[in-house]
Design an enzyme around this catalytic site. Structure first.
Site, short mmCIF file in Angstrom:
data_model
loop_
_atom_site.label_atom_id
_atom_site.label_comp_id
_atom_site.label_asym_id
_atom_site.label_seq_id
_atom_site.Cartn_x
_atom_site.Cartn_y
_atom_site.Cartn_z
N GLU A 151 0.83 -1.21 0.00
CA GLU A 151 0.00 0.00 0.00
C GLU A 151 0.86 1.25 0.00
OE1 GLU A 151 -0.18 -2.65 1.89
OE2 GLU A 151 -2.16 -2.95 2.76
N CYS A 188 0.10 1.66 7.26
CA CYS A 188 -0.47 1.99 5.94
C CYS A 188 -1.77 2.78 6.10
CB CYS A 188 -0.70 0.73 5.14
SG CYS A 188 0.84 -0.03 4.57
N1 THU Z 1 2.19 -6.35 4.08
C1 THU Z 1 1.72 -5.49 3.15
O1 THU Z 1 2.25 -5.36 2.05
N2 THU Z 1 0.64 -4.74 3.50
C2 THU Z 1 0.04 -4.75 4.72
O2 THU Z 1 -0.84 -3.94 4.99
C3 THU Z 1 0.45 -5.74 5.71
C4 THU Z 1 1.61 -6.57 5.38
C5 THU Z 1 3.38 -7.12 3.73
C6 THU Z 1 4.60 -6.77 4.57
C7 THU Z 1 5.40 -8.03 4.49
O3 THU Z 1 6.18 -8.00 3.30
C8 THU Z 1 4.35 -9.13 4.34
O4 THU Z 1 3.16 -8.49 3.95
C9 THU Z 1 4.11 -9.93 5.62
O5 THU Z 1 3.82 -9.11 6.68
#
Ligand code: THU
Length: 160
Positions: free
Chosen positions: A75, A115
Site C-alpha cells: 500500500e 499503511c
Molecule cells: N504487508 C503489506 O504489504 N501490506 C500490509 O498492509 C500488511 C503486510 C506485507 C509486509 C510483508 O512484506 C508481508 O506483507 C508480511 O507481513
C-alpha cells in the site's frame, strides 16, 4: 461518565463482477500487482493499486529486505509512488489484494496500521475521501473513507 460508540460502514461483495467497472479494473490491477511482490521471507505477496481523481492508476507490491524493517508494504509502495509522481492529484481509491502459495487469499487482506495512517494523511492532503477496496477470492470489502478503517485518526498536532 458517558459511554460512546463508533460505527463503521462497509459493503461486502461476493465477487469482482458485483463491483462497478472502474472498481473491478482497479481490483484486478491489485491482484496482478501481487506478482511483482518481493517477499522471499514471508512468502505473503501483496499488491495495491491506487486510482487518482483524474483516472490515473499506479500499482505497488510489498518489497522485503533481509534487514526486516527495511522493507515496505504494498500500500505504501503504491501511495508513495503516486504522491511522488503526481503530488497535486488527490487519491480517490486504493485496492489491495494478497496471495499466498500462488493463490489469491480467500479473505480480504486488511492493511496494517502504518499503511492506514499514511492513507489518512493523503486523504487529508487531497481534501476528499479515499475509498478502500479489499479483495479476497471469496469476498470483497469496500470502505468509502479511511475513517472507517482508522477511527479516531491522529490529527492532534497543533491542537490542544
Ligand atoms: N504487508 C503489506 O504489504 N501490506 C500490509 O498492509 C500488511 C503486510 C506485507 C509486509 C510483508 O512484506 C508481508 O506483507 C508480511 O507481513
Amino acid at each position: 461518565m458517558n459511554h460512546k460508540e463508533i460505527h463503521i460502514r462497509y459493503t461486502e461483495y461476493e465477487n469482482m463482477q458485483e463491483l462497478s467497472a472502474e472498481d473491478r479494473e482497479l481490483a484486478s490491477m491489485a491482484v496482478e500487482a501481487t506478482v511483482n511482490s518481493y517477499a522471499p521471507y514471508s512468502e505473503f505477496h501483496v499488491g495495491a493499486a491506487v486510482r487518482l481523481t483524474d483516472g490515473t492508476a499506479v500499482t505497488g507490491a510489498n518489497q522485503e529486505n533481509i534487514a526486516y524493517p527495511s522493507g515496505l508494504c504494498a500500500e505504501r509502495t503504491a501511495m508513495f509512488y503516486a504522491a511522488a509522481k503526481y503530488p497535486d492529484i488527490p487519491m480517490e481509491t486504493i485496492a489491495i489484494a494478497a496471495s499466498s502459495h500462488g493463490e489469491l487469499c480467500r479473505e480480504p487482506a486488511t492493511p496494517c496500521g502504518a499503511c492506514r495512517q499514511v492513507m489518512a494523511e493523503y486523504q487529508t492532503r487531497g481534501g476528499k475521501p479515499i475509498s478502500i477496496i479489499l479483495v479476497g477470492s471469496r469476498k470483497i470489502w469496500k470502505f468509502s473513507c479511511v475513517d472507517d478503517i482508522l477511527p479516531l485518526i491522529f490529527d492532534s498536532l497543533g491542537k490542544d
